[in-house]
Design an enzyme around this catalytic site. Structure first.
Site, short mmCIF file in Angstrom:
data_model
loop_
_atom_site.label_atom_id
_atom_site.label_comp_id
_atom_site.label_asym_id
_atom_site.label_seq_id
_atom_site.Cartn_x
_atom_site.Cartn_y
_atom_site.Cartn_z
N TYR A 73 19.45 36.12 17.26
CA TYR A 73 19.81 36.54 16.63
C TYR A 73 19.13 37.81 15.65
CZ TYR A 73 24.76 39.26 16.28
OH TYR A 73 26.19 39.51 15.72
N GLU A 80 17.04 45.78 14.08
CA GLU A 80 17.24 47.14 14.36
C GLU A 80 17.08 47.65 13.30
OE1 GLU A 80 21.39 45.54 16.00
OE2 GLU A 80 20.53 45.27 17.81
#
Length: 147
Positions: A73, A80
């Protein structure tokens, strides 16, 4: 089906790594490849497709599902945010996906400012998102097993 998708993604990633950092598409447009794209794609492929491919979840796979996110994660989020940040100068310079006023809809939109707003909301919210995932992990792994 998910295994086929994961295999296709893995093959595309291997081809990208062989081609190098900068390359040209068939239509001649320049395409920039980055480490962030590879990490994000690999993280999401591992995280999402691995356990869904089987259709059932044995105990060890349940643990793996709710434990791998601890590393995957943050790498996905970092990728991102890095990709958006690296794209900001190009968004501003080229103005792609920009709708200028006046137009028939009397509406203006600038993708550059939308990306800045996204970063402004997303980055401060990361600890809450991660904390929520830790709570989900605790809840899923503490459920009694049914025989």
């Amino acid at each position: 089906m998910n295994g086929e998708i994961a295999g296709k993604v893995a093959r595309e990633l291997e081809e990208e790594e062989e081609i190098g950092e900068d390359s040209r598409e068939k239509n001649g447009r320049e395409r920039r490849r980055s480490v962030g794209t590879r990490h994000k794609t690999k993280s999401e492929t591992i995280e999402e497709d691995t356990w869904e491919a089987l259709g059932f979840t044995p105990g060890w796979l349940l643990w793996l599902r709710y434990s791998t996110f601890i590393i995957l994660y943050p790498t996905g989020i970092t990728s991102e945010v890095g990709l958006i940040y690296n794209a900001l100068p190009y968004m501003r310079e080229y103005g792609k996906y920009r709708i200028r006023m006046p137009n028939k809809l009397n509406f203006g939109f600038d993708y550059y400012y939308n990306a800045l707003l996204t970063l402004g909301v997303y980055v401060p919210g990361i600890p809450d998102l991660y904390g929520y995932m830790l709570g989900q992990r605790k809840k899923a792994l503490s459920k009694p097993k049914t025989a």
